[in-house]
Each structure stands twice: as structure tokens, then as C-alpha cells.
Write a protein that holds these residues in place. Structure first.
Motif, PDB file in Angstrom:
ATOM      1  N   PRO A  53       0.831  -1.199   0.000  1.00  0.00           N
ATOM      2  CA  PRO A  53       0.000   0.000   0.000  1.00  0.00           C
ATOM      3  C   PRO A  53       0.869   1.253   0.000  1.00  0.00           C
ATOM      4  O   PRO A  53       1.820   1.353   0.759  1.00  0.00           O
ATOM      5  CB  PRO A  53      -0.809  -0.120   1.293  1.00  0.00           C
TER       6      PRO A  53
ATOM      7  N   GLY B 144      -0.688   4.464  -0.147  1.00  0.00           N
ATOM      8  CA  GLY B 144      -1.498   5.589   0.320  1.00  0.00           C
ATOM      9  C   GLY B 144      -1.771   6.615  -0.754  1.00  0.00           C
ATOM     10  O   GLY B 144      -2.155   6.289  -1.869  1.00  0.00           O
ATOM     11  N   ASP B 145      -1.517   7.880  -0.406  1.00  0.00           N
ATOM     12  CA  ASP B 145      -1.779   8.997  -1.321  1.00  0.00           C
ATOM     13  C   ASP B 145      -0.588   9.317  -2.217  1.00  0.00           C
ATOM     14  O   ASP B 145      -0.576  10.366  -2.872  1.00  0.00           O
ATOM     15  CB  ASP B 145      -2.157  10.250  -0.524  1.00  0.00           C
TER      16      ASP B 145
ATOM     17  N   GLY C 251      -3.546   5.160  -8.457  1.00  0.00           N
ATOM     18  CA  GLY C 251      -4.406   5.942  -7.572  1.00  0.00           C
ATOM     19  C   GLY C 251      -5.619   6.471  -8.299  1.00  0.00           C
ATOM     20  O   GLY C 251      -5.755   6.340  -9.512  1.00  0.00           O
TER      21      GLY C 251
ATOM     22  N   SER D 151      -9.061   4.449  -5.380  1.00  0.00           N
ATOM     23  CA  SER D 151      -8.520   3.811  -4.188  1.00  0.00           C
ATOM     24  C   SER D 151      -7.082   4.302  -4.027  1.00  0.00           C
ATOM     25  O   SER D 151      -6.588   5.080  -4.848  1.00  0.00           O
ATOM     26  CB  SER D 151      -8.580   2.289  -4.356  1.00  0.00           C
ATOM     27  N   GLU D 152      -6.391   3.830  -3.011  1.00  0.00           N
ATOM     28  CA  GLU D 152      -5.027   4.291  -2.787  1.00  0.00           C
ATOM     29  C   GLU D 152      -4.053   3.711  -3.806  1.00  0.00           C
ATOM     30  O   GLU D 152      -4.311   2.671  -4.406  1.00  0.00           O
ATOM     31  CB  GLU D 152      -4.573   3.957  -1.374  1.00  0.00           C
ATOM     32  N   THR D 153      -2.952   4.393  -3.989  1.00  0.00           N
ATOM     33  CA  THR D 153      -1.883   3.917  -4.864  1.00  0.00           C
ATOM     34  C   THR D 153      -1.320   2.634  -4.265  1.00  0.00           C
ATOM     35  O   THR D 153      -1.182   2.522  -3.045  1.00  0.00           O
ATOM     36  CB  THR D 153      -0.784   4.991  -4.974  1.00  0.00           C
ATOM     37  N   GLU D 154      -1.001   1.660  -5.121  1.00  0.00           N
ATOM     38  CA  GLU D 154      -0.470   0.393  -4.618  1.00  0.00           C
ATOM     39  C   GLU D 154       0.256  -0.384  -5.699  1.00  0.00           C
ATOM     40  O   GLU D 154       0.064  -0.152  -6.892  1.00  0.00           O
ATOM     41  CB  GLU D 154      -1.568  -0.469  -4.022  1.00  0.00           C
TER      42      GLU D 154
ATOM     43  N   SER E 201     -10.989  -3.202  -4.751  1.00  0.00           N
ATOM     44  CA  SER E 201     -10.894  -2.550  -3.449  1.00  0.00           C
ATOM     45  C   SER E 201     -12.306  -2.437  -2.898  1.00  0.00           C
ATOM     46  O   SER E 201     -13.265  -2.885  -3.535  1.00  0.00           O
ATOM     47  CB  SER E 201     -10.271  -1.157  -3.595  1.00  0.00           C
TER      48      SER E 201
END
Length: 132
Positions: free
Chosen positions: A47, A49-50, A74, A77-80, A92
Motif C-alpha cells: 500500500p 497511500g496517497d 491511484g 482507491s489508494e496507490t499500490e 478494493s
């Protein structure tokens, strides 16, 4: 790549995802921890996040094959970063997503189920990416 004391070799998908590969190379050597996915199936993820990597979609898929890494830039949902070790339908809590397939394991595929089980049952594991 080294994860949970297992070693893998991988190739960048430079023709299909040139911007994602170039951005990932800028991050090397890269160290983080991977955890088991929540909704997507048999996969592990990092993960972010932003984090804004300045990427858009290229070579995007919702169904990475075992040994394929995808990067979700991103948005919904969050960047991953996600690694499939078995069947994955990338999603997600917001629903189905697609990520940029940018890296594919070429050696060590037989170790992926062991990695997935270790992350699932023992929790977060260290992962390290470096150039050879």
C-alpha cells in the motif's frame, strides 16, 4: 527481487508500460513490506497511500497472472503495487480496479505459493527490488 527470504528474477515490461517501468526504475533500490490483499484473491500488495507517482493507466489489467506485478496509480482507491501469486480479480472496497502490468517474475515462479502462504499466515514480509 527478494521477498520473505525467497529470491526471484523478473523482467520489466518496458514496451507495454514504458512510463510505469521508467518511474519504477527511479525508485530502485526499493525496500518495503508486503501484506496479503483484502479483496482481490491470491495476491500480496504494497500500500502506497496517497503517493502520487505521476502515472496514468498503461497496459492495465484487473486480472494479473501469477508472477505479474501491477501498479495502481491511484484515483478511486489508494496507490499500490500488487503481486499475483494465484487467481486475482483486482479490487478494493470501491469495486473492481485495473493496474499497470509493469513487471513479470521470470525465475522463481514455483516459490510464489509459499510466499503467498507466508504473507497470509505470518503477516507482513520484507520485500526488496534491485537491479542486477
Amino acid at each position: 527481487m527478494r521477498a520473505a527470504n525467497l529470491t526471484f528474477k523478473a523482467r520489466l515490461e518496458s514496451k507495454a508500460a514504458p512510463k510505469t517501468c521508467a518511474r519504477f526504475l527511479e525508485l530502485l533500490p526499493y525496500r518495503e513490506r508486503i501484506i496479503h490483499v483484502r479483496w482481490s484473491g491470491e495476491g500480496c500488495w504494497i500500500p502506497l497511500g496517497d503517493t502520487d507517482l505521476g502515472l496514468s493507466f498503461e497496459n492495465a489489467t484487473s486480472y494479473p497472472a501469477p508472477g505479474q506485478f501491477i501498479l495502481y496509480p491511484g484515483g478511486f482507491s489508494e496507490t499500490e503495487i500488487l503481486l499475483a501469486y494465484g487467481g486475482v480479480n483486482f479490487a478494493s472496497k470501491m469495486g473492481q480496479l485495473a493496474g499497470n502490468h509493469f513487471l513479470t517474475i521470470t525465475e522463481g515462479l514455483d516459490q510464489l505459493p509459499a510466499l503467498g502462504r507466508k504473507v497470509l499466515w505470518e503477516g507482513a514480509q520484507d520485500i526488496r527490488f534491485s537491479k542486477i
